[in-house]
Write a protein that holds these residues in place. Structure first.
Motif, PDB file in Angstrom:
ATOM      1  N   TYR A 138       1.267  -0.461  -0.616  1.00 36.18           N
ATOM      2  CA  TYR A 138       0.253   0.400  -0.076  1.00 36.18           C
ATOM      3  C   TYR A 138       0.550   1.238   0.279  1.00 36.18           C
ATOM      4  O   TYR A 138       1.803   1.664   0.582  1.00 36.18           O
ATOM      5  N   TYR A 145       0.161   5.542   1.464  1.00 39.04           N
ATOM      6  CA  TYR A 145      -0.469   6.103   1.653  1.00 39.04           C
ATOM      7  C   TYR A 145       0.502   7.498   1.588  1.00 39.04           C
ATOM      8  O   TYR A 145       1.692   7.887   1.289  1.00 39.04           O
ATOM      9  N   LEU A 191      -5.601   5.927   2.132  1.00 39.50           N
ATOM     10  CA  LEU A 191      -5.217   5.044   0.925  1.00 39.50           C
ATOM     11  C   LEU A 191      -4.518   5.726  -0.736  1.00 39.50           C
ATOM     12  O   LEU A 191      -5.532   6.103  -1.378  1.00 39.50           O
ATOM     13  N   ARG A 237      -3.013   0.200  -3.700  1.00 41.88           N
ATOM     14  CA  ARG A 237      -2.899  -1.157  -3.119  1.00 41.88           C
ATOM     15  C   ARG A 237      -2.624  -2.060  -4.143  1.00 41.88           C
ATOM     16  O   ARG A 237      -3.327  -2.336  -5.461  1.00 41.88           O
ATOM     17  N   ASP A 284      -6.424  -1.524  -6.441  1.00 44.87           N
ATOM     18  CA  ASP A 284      -7.368  -0.180  -6.114  1.00 44.87           C
ATOM     19  C   ASP A 284      -6.691   1.251  -5.838  1.00 44.87           C
ATOM     20  O   ASP A 284      -5.768   1.303  -5.326  1.00 44.87           O
ATOM     21  N   SER A 307      -7.774   3.984  -6.634  1.00 38.66           N
ATOM     22  CA  SER A 307      -9.402   4.755  -7.262  1.00 38.66           C
ATOM     23  C   SER A 307      -8.688   6.372  -6.808  1.00 38.66           C
ATOM     24  O   SER A 307      -9.165   7.610  -7.129  1.00 38.66           O
ATOM     25  N   LEU A 350       3.806   6.763   2.946  1.00 38.69           N
ATOM     26  CA  LEU A 350       3.506   6.192   3.355  1.00 38.69           C
ATOM     27  C   LEU A 350       3.458   5.228   3.049  1.00 38.69           C
ATOM     28  O   LEU A 350       2.582   5.111   1.945  1.00 38.69           O
ATOM     29  N   SER A 355      -4.582  -9.102   1.679  1.00 37.19           N
ATOM     30  CA  SER A 355      -5.591  -7.736   2.308  1.00 37.19           C
ATOM     31  C   SER A 355      -6.269  -7.890   3.393  1.00 37.19           C
ATOM     32  O   SER A 355      -7.071  -7.476   4.038  1.00 37.19           O
ATOM     33  N   TYR A 356      -6.604  -9.425   4.056  1.00 38.61           N
ATOM     34  CA  TYR A 356      -6.953  -9.193   4.882  1.00 38.61           C
ATOM     35  C   TYR A 356      -6.390  -9.217   6.255  1.00 38.61           C
ATOM     36  O   TYR A 356      -6.701  -9.541   7.581  1.00 38.61           O
ATOM     37  N   GLU A 363      -3.059  -7.652   8.961  1.00 39.68           N
ATOM     38  CA  GLU A 363      -2.593  -6.407   9.797  1.00 39.68           C
ATOM     39  C   GLU A 363      -1.821  -5.278   8.439  1.00 39.68           C
ATOM     40  O   GLU A 363      -0.897  -6.415   8.257  1.00 39.68           O
ATOM     41  N   GLN A 364      -2.111  -4.977   8.750  1.00 39.49           N
ATOM     42  CA  GLN A 364      -0.338  -3.605   8.062  1.00 39.49           C
ATOM     43  C   GLN A 364       0.523  -3.145   8.762  1.00 39.49           C
ATOM     44  O   GLN A 364       0.363  -2.961   9.902  1.00 39.49           O
ATOM     45  N   PHE A 383       3.324  -0.707   8.361  1.00 37.01           N
ATOM     46  CA  PHE A 383       4.208   0.769   7.868  1.00 37.01           C
ATOM     47  C   PHE A 383       5.421   0.781   7.770  1.00 37.01           C
ATOM     48  O   PHE A 383       6.086   0.516   8.993  1.00 37.01           O
TER      49      PHE A 383
END
Lengths: 115, 113
Positions: free
Chosen positions: B33, B35, B45, B48, B56, B58, B91, B98-99, B101-102, B104
């Motif tokens: 990702y 950000y 965001l 992704r 994604d 958008s 970031l 995708s399911y 924990e992210q 950073f």
């Protein structure tokens, strides 16, 4: 359109007391909620999460409460310690398969724990 | 386990100049990702990736921003030309999928003069 709101930009609490951070959301399709903690010059780090099937989740000194009907969640830190001084972000995701992983963050609350 | 690595940590450029940010995710993390965090706000965001595919984008301003994730590992985010309003912290985060924990990275603080 801010879908996750943290209305308190800052919070000051004495060491040993409880810190309560609040977060409101507008999208009723959100079904997974997280709290991240951020120190200066570092990226956010995951703290605790809760899914919409629960109303409470605990991890040590940290407890998150979810009130779905009010679209409100809160983070309790007991007891607060000086190392807890940081910015705390509330985040939410879910609702659609293609929304998984798309976290919507609040603006953050700066917590200062004083001796 | 090494965390998400980003470089540079700080960048100062003049408006209309190009700039690029680099991210190396945690080994084995398929989802990456980017950000943007403006002052006093939470991260937003931009894009992704699932492996090499942008699933994604958008929120990515495509007239001046571009990103790539060749071979499904490292990623670069580019701005050309930069505008004053692009000043922010960028970031990078990664997760197993995708399911999960992210995690950073420390971010790149961009200042456009």
């Amino acid at each position: 359109d801010q879908q996750v709101k943290q209305n308190s930009p800052s919070l000051s609490v004495q060491e040993g007391r409880i810190s309560i951070l609040n977060c409101d959301y507008t999208n009723s399709m959100f079904d997974y909620f997280l709290w991240y903690k951020k120190y200066p010059a570092e990226g956010p780090t995951f703290l605790i999460s809760i899914s919409s099937i629960k109303d409470k989740n605990e991890d040590g000194r940290f407890t998150v409460f979810l009130n779905k009907s009010a679209k409100h969640l809160s983070l309790h830190i007991v007891p607060s310690q000086p190392g807890d001084s940081a910015v705390y972000f509330c985040a939410a995701s879910g609702g659609r398969t293609d929304s998984w992983g798309k976290l919507q963050f609040g603006a953050g609350t700066q917590v200062v724990v004083t001796p | 386990e090494a965390g998400v690595v980003q470089s540079p940590r700080y960048k100062i450029i003049e408006k209309k100049q190009p700039v690029a940010f680099w991210c190396n995710p945690i080994s084995g993390h398929n989802t990456l990702y980017w950000y943007r965090q403006n002052l006093g706000q939470g991260p937003e965001l931009l894009i992704r990736y699932e492996n090499e595919e942008a699933v994604d984008d958008s929120q990515l301003p495509k007239d001046r921003f571009s990103a790539e994730r060749l071979k499904g590992v490292d990623s670069t985010l580019k701005i050309q030309p930069a505008e004053l309003g692009d000043s922010a912290v960028y970031l990078c985060a990664s997760s197993r999928d995708s399911y999960n924990e992210q995690f950073f990275g420390p971010g790149t603080r961009l200042t456009v003069l």
